[in-house]
Design a protein around this motif. Structure first.
Motif, PDB file in Angstrom:
ATOM      1  N   ARG A   1     -43.211 -18.025  41.243  1.00 45.74           N
ATOM      2  CA  ARG A   1     -42.610 -18.631  40.051  1.00 45.74           C
ATOM      3  C   ARG A   1     -42.943 -17.795  38.815  1.00 45.74           C
ATOM      4  O   ARG A   1     -42.125 -17.669  37.911  1.00 45.74           O
ATOM      5  CB  ARG A   1     -43.123 -20.051  39.828  1.00 45.74           C
TER       6      ARG A   1
ATOM      7  N   SER B   1     -22.904 -16.512  50.326  1.00 44.35           N
ATOM      8  CA  SER B   1     -23.025 -15.682  49.124  1.00 44.35           C
ATOM      9  C   SER B   1     -24.397 -15.840  48.481  1.00 44.35           C
ATOM     10  O   SER B   1     -24.932 -16.953  48.409  1.00 44.35           O
ATOM     11  CB  SER B   1     -21.942 -16.061  48.114  1.00 44.35           C
TER      12      SER B   1
ATOM     13  N   PHE C   1     -26.607 -14.333  44.963  1.00 41.69           N
ATOM     14  CA  PHE C   1     -26.530 -13.603  43.694  1.00 41.69           C
ATOM     15  C   PHE C   1     -27.923 -13.482  43.085  1.00 41.69           C
ATOM     16  O   PHE C   1     -28.731 -14.396  43.199  1.00 41.69           O
ATOM     17  CB  PHE C   1     -25.649 -14.356  42.685  1.00 41.69           C
TER      18      PHE C   1
ATOM     19  N   TYR D   1     -29.540 -12.773  39.187  1.00 44.10           N
ATOM     20  CA  TYR D   1     -29.259 -12.688  37.757  1.00 44.10           C
ATOM     21  C   TYR D   1     -30.558 -12.424  37.006  1.00 44.10           C
ATOM     22  O   TYR D   1     -31.639 -12.812  37.456  1.00 44.10           O
ATOM     23  CB  TYR D   1     -28.646 -13.996  37.230  1.00 44.10           C
TER      24      TYR D   1
ATOM     25  N   GLN E   1     -32.232 -13.162  33.214  1.00 42.43           N
ATOM     26  CA  GLN E   1     -32.031 -13.945  32.005  1.00 42.43           C
ATOM     27  C   GLN E   1     -33.131 -13.662  31.002  1.00 42.43           C
ATOM     28  O   GLN E   1     -34.298 -13.994  31.230  1.00 42.43           O
ATOM     29  CB  GLN E   1     -31.967 -15.443  32.316  1.00 42.43           C
TER      30      GLN E   1
ATOM     31  N   PRO F   1     -27.555 -15.911  31.658  1.00 40.78           N
ATOM     32  CA  PRO F   1     -27.880 -15.040  32.791  1.00 40.78           C
ATOM     33  C   PRO F   1     -26.929 -13.848  32.865  1.00 40.78           C
ATOM     34  O   PRO F   1     -25.726 -13.987  32.666  1.00 40.78           O
ATOM     35  CB  PRO F   1     -27.683 -15.959  33.995  1.00 40.78           C
TER      36      PRO F   1
ATOM     37  N   PHE G   1     -25.508 -10.840  35.333  1.00 36.25           N
ATOM     38  CA  PHE G   1     -25.351 -10.517  36.744  1.00 36.25           C
ATOM     39  C   PHE G   1     -26.078  -9.222  37.100  1.00 36.25           C
ATOM     40  O   PHE G   1     -26.009  -8.221  36.378  1.00 36.25           O
ATOM     41  CB  PHE G   1     -23.860 -10.374  37.047  1.00 36.25           C
TER      42      PHE G   1
ATOM     43  N   LEU H   1     -33.208 -14.961  38.296  1.00 32.96           N
ATOM     44  CA  LEU H   1     -32.641 -16.131  38.954  1.00 32.96           C
ATOM     45  C   LEU H   1     -31.882 -15.713  40.199  1.00 32.96           C
ATOM     46  O   LEU H   1     -31.152 -14.718  40.191  1.00 32.96           O
ATOM     47  CB  LEU H   1     -31.679 -16.859  38.007  1.00 32.96           C
TER      48      LEU H   1
ATOM     49  N   THR I   1     -16.555 -21.708  44.827  1.00 30.73           N
ATOM     50  CA  THR I   1     -17.399 -22.884  44.987  1.00 30.73           C
ATOM     51  C   THR I   1     -18.574 -22.789  44.034  1.00 30.73           C
ATOM     52  O   THR I   1     -18.879 -21.725  43.498  1.00 30.73           O
ATOM     53  CB  THR I   1     -17.918 -23.010  46.420  1.00 30.73           C
ATOM     54  N   GLU I   2     -19.241 -23.921  43.854  1.00 27.66           N
ATOM     55  CA  GLU I   2     -20.356 -23.946  42.929  1.00 27.66           C
ATOM     56  C   GLU I   2     -21.512 -23.125  43.485  1.00 27.66           C
ATOM     57  O   GLU I   2     -21.674 -22.968  44.692  1.00 27.66           O
ATOM     58  CB  GLU I   2     -20.817 -25.379  42.693  1.00 27.66           C
ATOM     59  N   ALA I   3     -22.315 -22.606  42.567  1.00 29.82           N
ATOM     60  CA  ALA I   3     -23.515 -21.869  42.937  1.00 29.82           C
ATOM     61  C   ALA I   3     -24.735 -22.743  42.702  1.00 29.82           C
ATOM     62  O   ALA I   3     -24.800 -23.492  41.724  1.00 29.82           O
ATOM     63  CB  ALA I   3     -23.618 -20.588  42.118  1.00 29.82           C
TER      64      ALA I   3
ATOM     65  N   PHE J   1     -28.718 -22.716  42.037  1.00 28.43           N
ATOM     66  CA  PHE J   1     -29.719 -21.796  41.506  1.00 28.43           C
ATOM     67  C   PHE J   1     -31.128 -22.221  41.888  1.00 28.43           C
ATOM     68  O   PHE J   1     -31.436 -23.423  41.968  1.00 28.43           O
ATOM     69  CB  PHE J   1     -29.628 -21.729  39.980  1.00 28.43           C
ATOM     70  N   GLY J   2     -31.979 -21.229  42.079  1.00 25.78           N
ATOM     71  CA  GLY J   2     -33.401 -21.485  42.197  1.00 25.78           C
ATOM     72  C   GLY J   2     -34.015 -21.648  40.819  1.00 25.78           C
ATOM     73  O   GLY J   2     -33.338 -21.520  39.793  1.00 25.78           O
ATOM     74  N   GLN J   3     -35.325 -21.938  40.797  1.00 30.26           N
ATOM     75  CA  GLN J   3     -36.030 -22.167  39.528  1.00 30.26           C
ATOM     76  C   GLN J   3     -36.311 -20.871  38.789  1.00 30.26           C
ATOM     77  O   GLN J   3     -36.647 -20.884  37.611  1.00 30.26           O
ATOM     78  CB  GLN J   3     -37.360 -22.883  39.795  1.00 30.26           C
TER      79      GLN J   3
END
Lengths: 113, 114
Positions: B9, B31, B33, B35, B37, B43, B45, B91, B101-103, B105-107
């Protein structure tokens, strides 16, 4: 580079009021998505609207898309203090293998109790 | 849990050190990805995988950044010879299919280079 630009950059409202956030983009898209991010956390998907759709609802959220103006708006009705967060619009372009999300800089929403 | 998991983290690295950031996507998601930030920004890419294939790495800032997903599930983002400008939240997101479709995300991993 960021394709989407949100407006306003920051918004402060009273609990119970409606919040309207706008997003403009530059190129043709397959779909546009709105995400929320609480401070120090990951992004949470809110709603997706496809390029052939004009309006979509999900609970207290209403999103519109105007492809002729290359713009979208997110309306949160009856806001709550828990809606305080940053909101991002993200676009998915029409290109074949390129399905990445391209985010704007975000809008900081503060809802005062 | 069933969400996207990122580790660590938080990471503090001395300038010049190599780091490796891990992402466990949602099982079955094609998929993936990455990112970057920066504070107060949206974010940006970095790179995109469809299964094990890296289809787009146009966002990687330099050749010090390298990502892999060898078996089409877990992914690692490696940054060599870290510099202060690499400090950001990284991220990872996964989605069931490509593009429409929606993505999820992790923390994120907050990297601080000192």
């Amino acid at each position: 580079s960021q394709q989407g630009e949100e407006d306003p950059q920051a918004l402060s409202i009273q609990e119970g009021e409606n919040a309207t956030m706008n997003c403009s983009y530059k190129t043709s898209i397959n779909n546009l998505q709105w995400y929320r991010q609480n401070s120090g956390r990951g992004l949470v998907h809110l709603i997706l609207i496809r390029s052939n759709e004009r309006e979509k609802h999900s609970g207290r959220l209403r999103v519109t898309l105007d492809t002729s103006k290359k713009s979208s708006s997110l309306l949160i009705t009856a806001s709550r203090a828990a809606d305080t967060a940053s909101y991002f619009c993200a676009t998915v372009l029409l290109a074949g293998a390129n399905s990445k999300l391209t985010f704007g800089k975000g809008i900081t929403l503060s809802v005062r109790p | 849990g069933a969400g996207v998991s990122q580790s660590p983290r938080y990471k503090v690295a001395k300038r010049g050190q190599d780091v490796a950031l891990r992402c466990d996507p949602i099982s079955g998601h094609v998929s993936l990805f990455w990112y970057q930030q920066a504070l107060g920004q949206g974010p940006e890419f970095l790179t995109y995988f469809q299964n094990e294939a890296q289809l787009d790495k146009s966002g990687l800032p330099s050749d010090r950044f390298f990502a892999e997903r060898p078996e089409g599930s877990v992914s690692t983002l490696k940054i060599q010879r870290t510099q202060q400008e690499d400090s950001a939240v990284y991220l990872c997101a996964s989605s069931l299919r490509r593009g429409n479709t929606e993505a999820f995300f992790g923390q994120g991993t907050r990297l601080t280079v000192v």
